[in-house]
Structure formats: C-alpha cells, structure tokens
Design a protein around this motif. Sequence first.
Motif, PDB file in Angstrom:
ATOM      1  N   SER A 291       5.759  -1.905  17.921  1.00 35.31           N
ATOM      2  CA  SER A 291       6.762  -0.960  17.060  1.00 35.31           C
ATOM      3  C   SER A 291       7.256   0.048  17.993  1.00 35.31           C
ATOM      4  CB  SER A 291       5.820  -0.209  15.952  1.00 35.31           C
ATOM      5  OG  SER A 291       4.887   0.581  16.444  1.00 35.31           O
TER       6      SER A 291
ATOM      7  N   GLY B  97      10.862   0.177  18.684  1.00 35.46           N
ATOM      8  CA  GLY B  97      12.235   0.074  19.246  1.00 35.46           C
ATOM      9  C   GLY B  97      13.373   0.592  18.665  1.00 35.46           C
ATOM     10  N   GLY B  98      14.453   0.597  19.423  1.00 29.52           N
ATOM     11  CA  GLY B  98      15.610   1.253  18.643  1.00 29.52           C
ATOM     12  C   GLY B  98      16.891   1.530  19.639  1.00 29.52           C
ATOM     13  N   LEU B  99      17.824   2.283  19.112  1.00 29.28           N
ATOM     14  CA  LEU B  99      19.033   2.544  20.029  1.00 29.28           C
ATOM     15  C   LEU B  99      18.843   3.972  20.674  1.00 29.28           C
ATOM     16  CD1 LEU B  99      21.915   1.803  20.922  1.00 29.28           C
ATOM     17  CD2 LEU B  99      22.737   3.050  18.617  1.00 29.28           C
ATOM     18  N   VAL B 100      19.305   3.841  22.006  1.00 29.38           N
ATOM     19  CA  VAL B 100      19.142   5.110  22.780  1.00 29.38           C
ATOM     20  C   VAL B 100      20.155   5.077  23.844  1.00 29.38           C
ATOM     21  CG1 VAL B 100      17.389   4.072  24.204  1.00 29.38           C
ATOM     22  CG2 VAL B 100      17.581   6.548  24.150  1.00 29.38           C
TER      23      VAL B 100
ATOM     24  N   LEU C 288      12.278   6.406  25.133  1.00 25.56           N
ATOM     25  CA  LEU C 288      11.692   5.806  24.004  1.00 25.56           C
ATOM     26  C   LEU C 288      10.117   5.408  24.094  1.00 25.56           C
ATOM     27  CD1 LEU C 288      14.153   3.139  22.708  1.00 25.56           C
ATOM     28  CD2 LEU C 288      13.480   5.138  21.403  1.00 25.56           C
TER      29      LEU C 288
ATOM     30  N   THR D 126      18.075  -2.999  28.134  1.00 23.47           N
ATOM     31  CA  THR D 126      18.408  -3.448  26.921  1.00 23.47           C
ATOM     32  C   THR D 126      17.671  -4.782  26.602  1.00 23.47           C
ATOM     33  OG1 THR D 126      20.473  -2.443  26.454  1.00 23.47           O
ATOM     34  CG2 THR D 126      19.991  -4.372  25.199  1.00 23.47           C
TER      35      THR D 126
ATOM     36  N   THR E 123      10.349  -6.404  19.669  1.00 22.90           N
ATOM     37  CA  THR E 123      11.082  -5.277  19.387  1.00 22.90           C
ATOM     38  C   THR E 123      12.395  -4.775  20.139  1.00 22.90           C
ATOM     39  OG1 THR E 123      10.865  -2.890  18.559  1.00 22.90           O
ATOM     40  CG2 THR E 123       9.501  -3.466  20.506  1.00 22.90           C
TER      41      THR E 123
ATOM     42  N   ILE F 229      15.373  -3.114  21.878  1.00 24.29           N
ATOM     43  CA  ILE F 229      15.666  -1.651  22.522  1.00 24.29           C
ATOM     44  C   ILE F 229      16.974  -2.008  23.040  1.00 24.29           C
ATOM     45  CG2 ILE F 229      15.464  -0.272  24.442  1.00 24.29           C
ATOM     46  CD1 ILE F 229      12.349  -0.598  24.052  1.00 24.29           C
ATOM     47  N   THR F 230      17.820  -1.129  22.652  1.00 16.81           N
ATOM     48  CA  THR F 230      19.646  -1.182  22.982  1.00 16.81           C
ATOM     49  C   THR F 230      19.744   0.146  23.702  1.00 16.81           C
ATOM     50  OG1 THR F 230      20.034  -2.498  21.040  1.00 16.81           O
ATOM     51  CG2 THR F 230      21.699  -1.456  22.455  1.00 16.81           C
TER      52      THR F 230
END
Length: 122
Positions: A6, A8-11, A17, A90, A116, A118-119
């Motif tokens: 768990s 992940g996401g956009l940053v 992160l 990414t 997961t 990650i961008t």
Amino acid sequence: VQLQASGGGLVQAGGSLRLSCAASGRTFTNYNMAWFRQPPGKEREFVAAITWNLGTTHYADSVKDRFTISRDRAKNTVTLQMNSLKPEDTAVYYCAARTQGIETRSVAYNNWGQGTLITVSS
C-alpha cells in the motif's frame, strides 16, 4: 505467505512517499524482503532488500541515498521510504519475500504482493 502493498500515488518531483508491505501467513524469521519496480514498458527491476533478522539492507544504485527500506518485526511490515523522487522513479512497485539470502533477481522470489503504482510528475 501473503503480502499486501500500500501507499502508492501521485507526487511531484522532489517529493516523498512511503510504501508499506504487510506480511501474513507464517513466521518470517527466515524470510528476507525486497521491493522491486516495473517502469512502463520496461522489465521489473530490483529496488531494495532487507534481511528480516538482522535488518541488513541492500539498494540499487539508482535509489541509494534517496530510498530507505526498514522492517517492523512486531507488525510484520516492511516500509520503503522514498525521498527526492524523480520522474524516472515512476513505476508499479512490488514487495516480495524469499526464505534465503538477499537477491536482486526477481526470479529468485516466489512470494509477491500486488503492485502499487507510483507516478512522479516533473
């Protein structure tokens, strides 16, 4: 053993992160944990690994001094703290486990969590 990743996401580039991997299903005394990633259109590559008992770590050159892997033996979790993120970070990130020594080859791991994403935007 089951692994659940768990975090992940956009940053934005330069940001941070933290990924977590929760392990369950058996005793992890003899397991070693790792993070891999798969950038778009590329092969899966090693990121970092840690031995469960001693906490010995190993990093890919591309993330050394930016990423930190750690484990919480009481919670059966492995964390990847990622700082100074770059667009080239990414990827879909995966946690993995094996019962033998640290390995940087993905084929050496037979326990995988779901990925997961990650961008990192520039």
